[in-house]
Design a protein around this motif. Structure first.
Motif, PDB file in Angstrom:
ATOM      1  N   THR A 104     -22.065 -19.372  -0.611  1.00 33.56           N
ATOM      2  CA  THR A 104     -22.884 -19.403  -1.827  1.00 33.56           C
ATOM      3  C   THR A 104     -22.294 -20.319  -2.888  1.00 33.56           C
ATOM      4  O   THR A 104     -23.025 -20.985  -3.613  1.00 33.56           O
ATOM      5  N   PHE A 105     -20.982 -20.373  -2.981  1.00 36.91           N
ATOM      6  CA  PHE A 105     -20.355 -21.147  -4.065  1.00 36.91           C
ATOM      7  C   PHE A 105     -20.702 -22.622  -4.017  1.00 36.91           C
ATOM      8  O   PHE A 105     -20.606 -23.308  -5.028  1.00 36.91           O
ATOM      9  N   TYR A 106     -21.150 -23.139  -2.877  1.00 40.85           N
ATOM     10  CA  TYR A 106     -21.544 -24.552  -2.790  1.00 40.85           C
ATOM     11  C   TYR A 106     -22.805 -24.848  -3.602  1.00 40.85           C
ATOM     12  O   TYR A 106     -23.135 -26.000  -3.828  1.00 40.85           O
ATOM     13  N   HIS A 107     -23.514 -23.814  -4.046  1.00 40.75           N
ATOM     14  CA  HIS A 107     -24.730 -23.996  -4.839  1.00 40.75           C
ATOM     15  C   HIS A 107     -24.445 -23.954  -6.339  1.00 40.75           C
ATOM     16  O   HIS A 107     -25.371 -23.828  -7.141  1.00 40.75           O
ATOM     17  N   TYR A 108     -23.190 -24.040  -6.694  1.00 42.59           N
ATOM     18  CA  TYR A 108     -22.764 -23.997  -8.092  1.00 42.59           C
ATOM     19  C   TYR A 108     -21.879 -25.199  -8.390  1.00 42.59           C
ATOM     20  O   TYR A 108     -21.405 -25.872  -7.473  1.00 42.59           O
ATOM     21  N   PRO A 109     -21.630 -25.478  -9.672  1.00 39.68           N
ATOM     22  CA  PRO A 109     -20.793 -26.634 -10.014  1.00 39.68           C
ATOM     23  C   PRO A 109     -19.414 -26.556  -9.346  1.00 39.68           C
ATOM     24  O   PRO A 109     -18.814 -25.471  -9.265  1.00 39.68           O
ATOM     25  N   ALA A 110     -18.927 -27.663  -8.872  1.00 44.61           N
ATOM     26  CA  ALA A 110     -17.632 -27.717  -8.183  1.00 44.61           C
ATOM     27  C   ALA A 110     -16.510 -27.187  -9.073  1.00 44.61           C
ATOM     28  O   ALA A 110     -15.552 -26.596  -8.570  1.00 44.61           O
ATOM     29  N   GLU A 111     -16.644 -27.372 -10.386  1.00 43.68           N
ATOM     30  CA  GLU A 111     -15.624 -26.874 -11.304  1.00 43.68           C
ATOM     31  C   GLU A 111     -15.509 -25.353 -11.265  1.00 43.68           C
ATOM     32  O   GLU A 111     -14.468 -24.802 -11.583  1.00 43.68           O
ATOM     33  N   HIS A 112     -16.578 -24.676 -10.861  1.00 43.57           N
ATOM     34  CA  HIS A 112     -16.599 -23.211 -10.831  1.00 43.57           C
ATOM     35  C   HIS A 112     -16.116 -22.633  -9.505  1.00 43.57           C
ATOM     36  O   HIS A 112     -15.876 -21.432  -9.416  1.00 43.57           O
ATOM     37  N   TRP A 113     -15.996 -23.455  -8.478  1.00 43.61           N
ATOM     38  CA  TRP A 113     -15.693 -22.953  -7.138  1.00 43.61           C
ATOM     39  C   TRP A 113     -14.449 -22.088  -7.101  1.00 43.61           C
ATOM     40  O   TRP A 113     -14.420 -21.044  -6.463  1.00 43.61           O
ATOM     41  N   GLN A 114     -13.402 -22.522  -7.749  1.00 42.74           N
ATOM     42  CA  GLN A 114     -12.139 -21.779  -7.742  1.00 42.74           C
ATOM     43  C   GLN A 114     -12.346 -20.348  -8.252  1.00 42.74           C
ATOM     44  O   GLN A 114     -11.736 -19.415  -7.744  1.00 42.74           O
ATOM     45  N   HIS A 115     -13.205 -20.185  -9.228  1.00 38.91           N
ATOM     46  CA  HIS A 115     -13.444 -18.876  -9.819  1.00 38.91           C
ATOM     47  C   HIS A 115     -14.414 -18.033  -8.981  1.00 38.91           C
ATOM     48  O   HIS A 115     -14.317 -16.813  -8.975  1.00 38.91           O
ATOM     49  N   ILE A 116     -15.344 -18.691  -8.312  1.00 38.62           N
ATOM     50  CA  ILE A 116     -16.369 -17.980  -7.563  1.00 38.62           C
ATOM     51  C   ILE A 116     -15.861 -17.518  -6.202  1.00 38.62           C
ATOM     52  O   ILE A 116     -16.211 -16.437  -5.739  1.00 38.62           O
ATOM     53  N   ARG A 117     -15.023 -18.312  -5.567  1.00 38.66           N
ATOM     54  CA  ARG A 117     -14.576 -18.008  -4.201  1.00 38.66           C
ATOM     55  C   ARG A 117     -13.730 -16.751  -4.097  1.00 38.66           C
ATOM     56  O   ARG A 117     -13.607 -16.172  -3.035  1.00 38.66           O
ATOM     57  N   SER A 118     -13.106 -16.340  -5.176  1.00 39.24           N
ATOM     58  CA  SER A 118     -12.176 -15.209  -5.115  1.00 39.24           C
ATOM     59  C   SER A 118     -12.453 -14.206  -6.225  1.00 39.24           C
ATOM     60  O   SER A 118     -12.774 -14.581  -7.346  1.00 39.24           O
ATOM     61  N   THR A 119     -12.292 -12.931  -5.901  1.00 41.59           N
ATOM     62  CA  THR A 119     -12.426 -11.888  -6.913  1.00 41.59           C
ATOM     63  C   THR A 119     -11.100 -11.609  -7.596  1.00 41.59           C
ATOM     64  O   THR A 119     -11.026 -10.758  -8.476  1.00 41.59           O
ATOM     65  N   ASN A 120     -10.050 -12.302  -7.229  1.00 41.74           N
ATOM     66  CA  ASN A 120      -8.741 -12.046  -7.828  1.00 41.74           C
ATOM     67  C   ASN A 120      -8.751 -12.268  -9.342  1.00 41.74           C
ATOM     68  O   ASN A 120      -8.016 -11.615 -10.067  1.00 41.74           O
TER      69      ASN A 120
END
Length: 188
Positions: A104-120
């Motif tokens: 799913t994270f590929y459908h969002y800005p690349a800058e946000h990927w780090q935050h979206i990929r992990s719940t940490n």
């Protein structure tokens, strides 16, 4: 919305409540896309593999979620399946069962990927709250619990870092489409 946050707090503190929280969140926000945490998914898959091959499997999993495009990620995903399906079908099935919510994270800005990929990021934000409520044992009434959670979160936010690409959040809320992290109008 306060009820959702309150339930999230208890879901983080008591993992058995996490499933109930997800159900409630889906009812409140039915259009929300789901993204599984790659950190937890990696740990779950590696747990199904012998220690001797975990490092090579971990490298392949990293290739999946660190790929530049969704196409490259799905190619790496297929490589992982091809390599481990015959001997370690349980590990591959564990990865496959959440396929719909892993990319799913590929459908969002690349800058946000780090935050979206992990719940940490979310879990670390609530670690102070979880620690304090565990120490006090009984939280008392709902009002005192909410007050304590609010004050602890208010204090903890002083250490929080701003999200990468925070200026793009308004575009996400406006429904702007992103393909492989790039705004659709720019990608075309």
């Amino acid at each position: 919305m306060l009820g959702i946050l309150f339930n999230f707090f208890f879901a983080v503190q008591y993992p058995a409540n996490l499933r109930l929280y997800r159900i409630q969140l889906c009812r409140c926000l039915p259009a929300a896309e789901k993204q599984r945490c790659w950190v937890h998914k990696t740990a779950n898959v590696l747990d199904k593999l012998p220690k001797s091959i975990q490092s090579s499997a971990k490298s392949l999993i990293h290739d999946i979620y660190r790929a530049e495009t969704e196409r490259d990620a799905r190619s790496a995903y297929q490589r992982f399946q091809d390599r481990y399906q015959a001997k370690y079908a349980i590990a591959v099935e564990n990865l496959k069962k959440d396929e719909a919510s892993l990319f799913t994270f590929y459908h969002y800005p690349a800058e946000h990927w780090q935050h979206i990929r992990s719940t940490n990021v979310i879990e670390s934000a609530f670690s102070t709250v979880r620690l304090r409520t565990a120490k006090t044992r009984g939280q008392g009434t709902m009002v005192t619990t909410l007050s304590m959670v609010f004050k602890l979160a208010e204090r903890a936010q002083l250490r929080w870092q701003r999200l990468r690409g925070h200026q793009l959040i308004t575009k996400v809320f406006e429904g702007v489409k992103f393909i492989n992290g790039i705004e659709e109008t720019l990608a075309a």
